[in-house]
Design a protein around this motif. Structure first.
Motif, mmCIF file in Angstrom:
data_model
loop_
_atom_site.group_PDB
_atom_site.id
_atom_site.type_symbol
_atom_site.label_atom_id
_atom_site.label_comp_id
_atom_site.label_asym_id
_atom_site.label_seq_id
_atom_site.Cartn_x
_atom_site.Cartn_y
_atom_site.Cartn_z
ATOM 1 N N GLU A 154 0.830 -1.210 0.000
ATOM 2 C CA GLU A 154 0.000 0.000 0.000
ATOM 3 C C GLU A 154 0.863 1.258 0.000
ATOM 4 O O GLU A 154 0.546 2.242 -0.672
ATOM 5 C CB GLU A 154 -0.957 -0.006 1.188
ATOM 6 C CG GLU A 154 -2.058 -1.041 1.035
ATOM 7 C CD GLU A 154 -2.913 -1.229 2.273
ATOM 8 O OE1 GLU A 154 -2.450 -0.909 3.401
ATOM 9 O OE2 GLU A 154 -4.055 -1.713 2.115
ATOM 10 N N GLU A 208 -5.058 1.737 -7.150
ATOM 11 C CA GLU A 208 -5.628 0.699 -6.295
ATOM 12 C C GLU A 208 -5.042 -0.635 -6.732
ATOM 13 O O GLU A 208 -5.184 -1.022 -7.886
ATOM 14 C CB GLU A 208 -7.146 0.688 -6.423
ATOM 15 C CG GLU A 208 -7.816 1.956 -5.928
ATOM 16 C CD GLU A 208 -7.620 2.211 -4.451
ATOM 17 O OE1 GLU A 208 -7.573 1.231 -3.677
ATOM 18 O OE2 GLU A 208 -7.496 3.378 -4.075
ATOM 19 N N PHE A 264 -5.559 -3.528 -4.731
ATOM 20 C CA PHE A 264 -6.411 -4.575 -4.193
ATOM 21 C C PHE A 264 -7.835 -4.352 -4.678
ATOM 22 O O PHE A 264 -8.330 -3.223 -4.672
ATOM 23 C CB PHE A 264 -6.354 -4.590 -2.666
ATOM 24 C CG PHE A 264 -4.953 -4.726 -2.136
ATOM 25 C CD1 PHE A 264 -4.148 -5.801 -2.508
ATOM 26 C CD2 PHE A 264 -4.425 -3.775 -1.292
ATOM 27 C CE1 PHE A 264 -2.848 -5.918 -2.044
ATOM 28 C CE2 PHE A 264 -3.121 -3.887 -0.813
ATOM 29 C CZ PHE A 264 -2.335 -4.963 -1.190
ATOM 30 N N LEU A 265 -8.472 -5.418 -5.098
ATOM 31 C CA LEU A 265 -9.832 -5.328 -5.616
ATOM 32 C C LEU A 265 -10.833 -5.305 -4.469
ATOM 33 O O LEU A 265 -10.595 -5.922 -3.426
ATOM 34 C CB LEU A 265 -10.113 -6.519 -6.529
ATOM 35 C CG LEU A 265 -9.164 -6.678 -7.718
ATOM 36 C CD1 LEU A 265 -9.474 -7.972 -8.470
ATOM 37 C CD2 LEU A 265 -9.235 -5.477 -8.632
ATOM 38 N N PRO A 266 -11.962 -4.606 -4.634
ATOM 39 C CA PRO A 266 -12.981 -4.579 -3.585
ATOM 40 C C PRO A 266 -13.420 -6.005 -3.237
ATOM 41 O O PRO A 266 -13.649 -6.832 -4.114
ATOM 42 C CB PRO A 266 -14.135 -3.790 -4.218
ATOM 43 C CG PRO A 266 -13.494 -2.993 -5.307
ATOM 44 C CD PRO A 266 -12.333 -3.807 -5.793
ATOM 45 N N GLY A 267 -13.489 -6.292 -1.950
ATOM 46 C CA GLY A 267 -13.920 -7.596 -1.480
ATOM 47 C C GLY A 267 -12.857 -8.685 -1.558
ATOM 48 O O GLY A 267 -13.102 -9.821 -1.156
ATOM 49 N N GLU A 268 -11.685 -8.349 -2.071
ATOM 50 C CA GLU A 268 -10.613 -9.337 -2.193
ATOM 51 C C GLU A 268 -10.003 -9.620 -0.819
ATOM 52 O O GLU A 268 -9.721 -8.697 -0.067
ATOM 53 C CB GLU A 268 -9.553 -8.761 -3.143
ATOM 54 C CG GLU A 268 -8.484 -9.705 -3.544
ATOM 55 C CD GLU A 268 -7.565 -9.103 -4.613
ATOM 56 O OE1 GLU A 268 -7.119 -9.868 -5.456
ATOM 57 O OE2 GLU A 268 -7.305 -7.876 -4.584
ATOM 58 N N ASP A 302 -4.760 7.975 -8.510
ATOM 59 C CA ASP A 302 -4.929 6.910 -7.524
ATOM 60 C C ASP A 302 -4.544 5.572 -8.123
ATOM 61 O O ASP A 302 -4.898 5.273 -9.256
ATOM 62 C CB ASP A 302 -6.386 6.838 -7.064
ATOM 63 C CG ASP A 302 -6.573 7.418 -5.684
ATOM 64 O OD1 ASP A 302 -5.562 7.717 -5.031
ATOM 65 O OD2 ASP A 302 -7.732 7.552 -5.270
#
Length: 164
Positions: free
Chosen positions: A135, A150, A152-156, A148
Protein backbone atom coordinates in the motif's frame (compact mmCIF):
# COMPACT_ATOMS: atom_id res chain seq x y z
CA UNK A 1 23.44 -11.29 6.02
CA UNK A 2 20.06 -9.60 5.72
CA UNK A 3 18.27 -7.68 3.02
CA UNK A 4 19.30 -4.07 2.60
CA UNK A 5 17.16 -1.72 4.67
CA UNK A 6 15.41 1.47 3.62
CA UNK A 7 17.98 4.26 3.58
CA UNK A 8 20.77 2.05 2.21
CA UNK A 9 22.30 2.66 -1.20
CA UNK A 10 21.08 0.25 -3.88
CA UNK A 11 23.94 -1.59 -5.61
CA UNK A 12 24.09 -0.90 -9.36
CA UNK A 13 23.62 -3.83 -11.73
CA UNK A 14 22.96 -4.86 -15.29
CA UNK A 15 20.84 -7.95 -15.97
CA UNK A 16 19.27 -9.45 -19.07
CA UNK A 17 15.60 -10.23 -19.44
CA UNK A 18 14.13 -13.49 -20.76
CA UNK A 19 14.68 -12.26 -24.35
CA UNK A 20 18.32 -11.26 -23.81
CA UNK A 21 17.78 -7.49 -23.58
CA UNK A 22 19.97 -5.69 -20.99
CA UNK A 23 18.58 -3.56 -18.18
CA UNK A 24 20.87 -1.27 -16.21
CA UNK A 25 19.59 0.10 -12.92
CA UNK A 26 21.66 3.30 -12.98
CA UNK A 27 20.33 4.21 -16.43
CA UNK A 28 16.71 3.44 -15.49
CA UNK A 29 16.92 5.61 -12.37
CA UNK A 30 17.64 8.65 -14.57
CA UNK A 31 13.95 8.46 -15.54
CA UNK A 32 12.60 8.03 -12.00
CA UNK A 33 12.16 5.42 -9.26
CA UNK A 34 12.37 1.69 -9.90
CA UNK A 35 10.62 -1.05 -7.92
CA UNK A 36 12.57 -4.32 -7.86
CA UNK A 37 10.63 -7.49 -7.04
CA UNK A 38 12.96 -10.44 -6.45
CA UNK A 39 11.22 -13.80 -6.80
CA UNK A 40 11.48 -17.51 -7.48
CA UNK A 41 8.88 -19.27 -9.64
CA UNK A 42 8.42 -22.10 -7.11
CA UNK A 43 7.71 -19.75 -4.19
CA UNK A 44 3.99 -19.67 -3.21
CA UNK A 45 4.33 -16.14 -1.83
CA UNK A 46 5.93 -14.96 -5.09
CA UNK A 47 3.01 -16.53 -6.95
CA UNK A 48 0.66 -14.49 -4.76
CA UNK A 49 2.62 -11.22 -4.80
CA UNK A 50 3.66 -10.74 -8.42
CA UNK A 51 0.12 -10.72 -9.87
CA UNK A 52 -0.73 -8.01 -7.31
CA UNK A 53 2.32 -6.06 -8.48
CA UNK A 54 1.13 -6.47 -12.10
CA UNK A 55 -1.88 -4.32 -11.18
CA UNK A 56 0.48 -1.67 -9.86
CA UNK A 57 2.56 -1.92 -13.04
CA UNK A 58 -0.50 -1.46 -15.25
CA UNK A 59 -1.65 1.62 -13.34
CA UNK A 60 1.87 3.12 -13.34
CA UNK A 61 2.37 2.39 -17.05
CA UNK A 62 -0.87 4.18 -17.98
CA UNK A 63 0.14 7.25 -15.96
CA UNK A 64 3.86 7.43 -16.74
CA UNK A 65 4.79 6.27 -13.25
CA UNK A 66 7.75 4.42 -11.79
CA UNK A 67 9.09 1.27 -13.37
CA UNK A 68 8.68 -2.22 -11.99
CA UNK A 69 11.22 -4.95 -12.71
CA UNK A 70 10.94 -8.52 -11.55
CA UNK A 71 14.26 -10.19 -10.75
CA UNK A 72 13.96 -13.94 -11.21
CA UNK A 73 16.16 -16.52 -9.55
CA UNK A 74 15.24 -18.98 -12.30
CA UNK A 75 16.27 -19.58 -15.90
CA UNK A 76 14.64 -17.93 -18.92
CA UNK A 77 12.22 -20.76 -19.88
CA UNK A 78 10.86 -21.13 -16.33
CA UNK A 79 10.57 -17.35 -15.95
CA UNK A 80 8.75 -16.97 -19.29
CA UNK A 81 6.30 -19.72 -18.29
CA UNK A 82 5.74 -18.02 -14.92
CA UNK A 83 5.01 -14.71 -16.69
CA UNK A 84 2.56 -16.40 -19.04
CA UNK A 85 0.81 -18.32 -16.24
CA UNK A 86 0.38 -15.23 -14.03
CA UNK A 87 -0.20 -12.63 -16.76
CA UNK A 88 2.91 -10.55 -16.00
CA UNK A 89 3.85 -7.86 -18.49
CA UNK A 90 6.61 -5.99 -16.65
CA UNK A 91 10.24 -6.86 -17.45
CA UNK A 92 11.51 -10.02 -15.79
CA UNK A 93 15.27 -10.02 -15.39
CA UNK A 94 17.39 -13.11 -14.79
CA UNK A 95 19.67 -13.35 -11.77
CA UNK A 96 21.10 -16.79 -12.50
CA UNK A 97 24.40 -18.52 -11.73
CA UNK A 98 25.14 -17.75 -8.10
CA UNK A 99 22.55 -14.94 -7.80
CA UNK A 100 25.03 -12.04 -7.81
CA UNK A 101 22.38 -9.30 -7.66
CA UNK A 102 20.29 -11.10 -5.02
CA UNK A 103 23.44 -11.49 -2.94
CA UNK A 104 24.39 -7.83 -3.40
CA UNK A 105 20.97 -6.88 -2.01
CA UNK A 106 21.32 -9.31 0.90
CA UNK A 107 18.35 -11.49 0.01
CA UNK A 108 17.42 -14.23 2.43
CA UNK A 109 13.83 -14.81 1.25
CA UNK A 110 11.66 -14.19 -1.77
CA UNK A 111 9.73 -12.25 -2.64
CA UNK A 112 11.69 -9.21 -1.54
CA UNK A 113 10.79 -5.73 -2.79
CA UNK A 114 12.99 -2.66 -3.01
CA UNK A 115 11.65 0.72 -4.12
CA UNK A 116 14.69 2.70 -5.23
CA UNK A 117 14.82 6.47 -5.60
CA UNK A 118 16.69 8.08 -8.51
CA UNK A 119 19.65 8.83 -6.19
CA UNK A 120 19.90 5.02 -5.55
CA UNK A 121 18.54 5.32 -2.01
CA UNK A 122 16.27 2.44 -1.06
CA UNK A 123 12.97 4.02 -0.03
CA UNK A 124 11.09 0.81 0.81
CA UNK A 125 12.55 -2.61 1.66
CA UNK A 126 10.01 -5.40 2.16
CA UNK A 127 10.46 -9.15 2.67
CA UNK A 128 7.63 -11.55 1.89
CA UNK A 129 4.19 -10.07 1.23
CA UNK A 130 3.47 -7.18 3.57
CA UNK A 131 0.16 -5.50 2.76
CA UNK A 132 1.16 -2.18 4.39
CA UNK A 133 4.36 -2.06 2.34
CA UNK A 134 2.51 -2.72 -0.93
CA UNK A 135 0.00 0.00 0.00
CA UNK A 136 2.88 2.38 0.78
CA UNK A 137 4.49 1.64 -2.60
CA UNK A 138 1.13 2.21 -4.33
CA UNK A 139 0.80 5.54 -2.50
CA UNK A 140 4.30 6.60 -3.60
CA UNK A 141 3.52 5.55 -7.19
CA UNK A 142 0.25 7.51 -7.00
CA UNK A 143 2.04 10.66 -5.86
CA UNK A 144 4.48 10.41 -8.75
CA UNK A 145 1.69 10.09 -11.33
CA UNK A 146 -0.91 12.33 -9.71
CA UNK A 147 -3.52 9.55 -9.83
CA UNK A 148 -4.93 6.91 -7.52
CA UNK A 149 -3.49 3.41 -7.79
CA UNK A 150 -5.63 0.70 -6.30
CA UNK A 151 -3.81 -2.63 -6.17
CA UNK A 152 -6.41 -4.57 -4.19
CA UNK A 153 -9.83 -5.33 -5.62
CA UNK A 154 -12.98 -4.58 -3.59
CA UNK A 155 -13.92 -7.60 -1.48
CA UNK A 156 -10.61 -9.34 -2.19
CA UNK A 157 -9.22 -11.26 0.79
CA UNK A 158 -5.69 -9.92 1.18
CA UNK A 159 -3.63 -10.98 4.22
CA UNK A 160 -1.66 -8.44 6.19
CA UNK A 161 1.43 -10.63 5.93
CA UNK A 162 2.50 -13.72 4.05
CA UNK A 163 6.06 -14.90 4.73
CA UNK A 164 8.41 -15.61 1.85
Amino acid sequence: MKALDAGATAPPFTLKDTQGLSYELTEALKDGPVLLAFFKVSCPTSRFTLPVLERLHQAAKQNGGPRLWGVSQNDAPATREFAREYGLSFPLLLDEEGYPVSNAYGLTNVPTLFLIRPDRTIQVSSIGFVRNDVEKIAEIFSRSTGGDMEVFLPGEAIPDYKPG
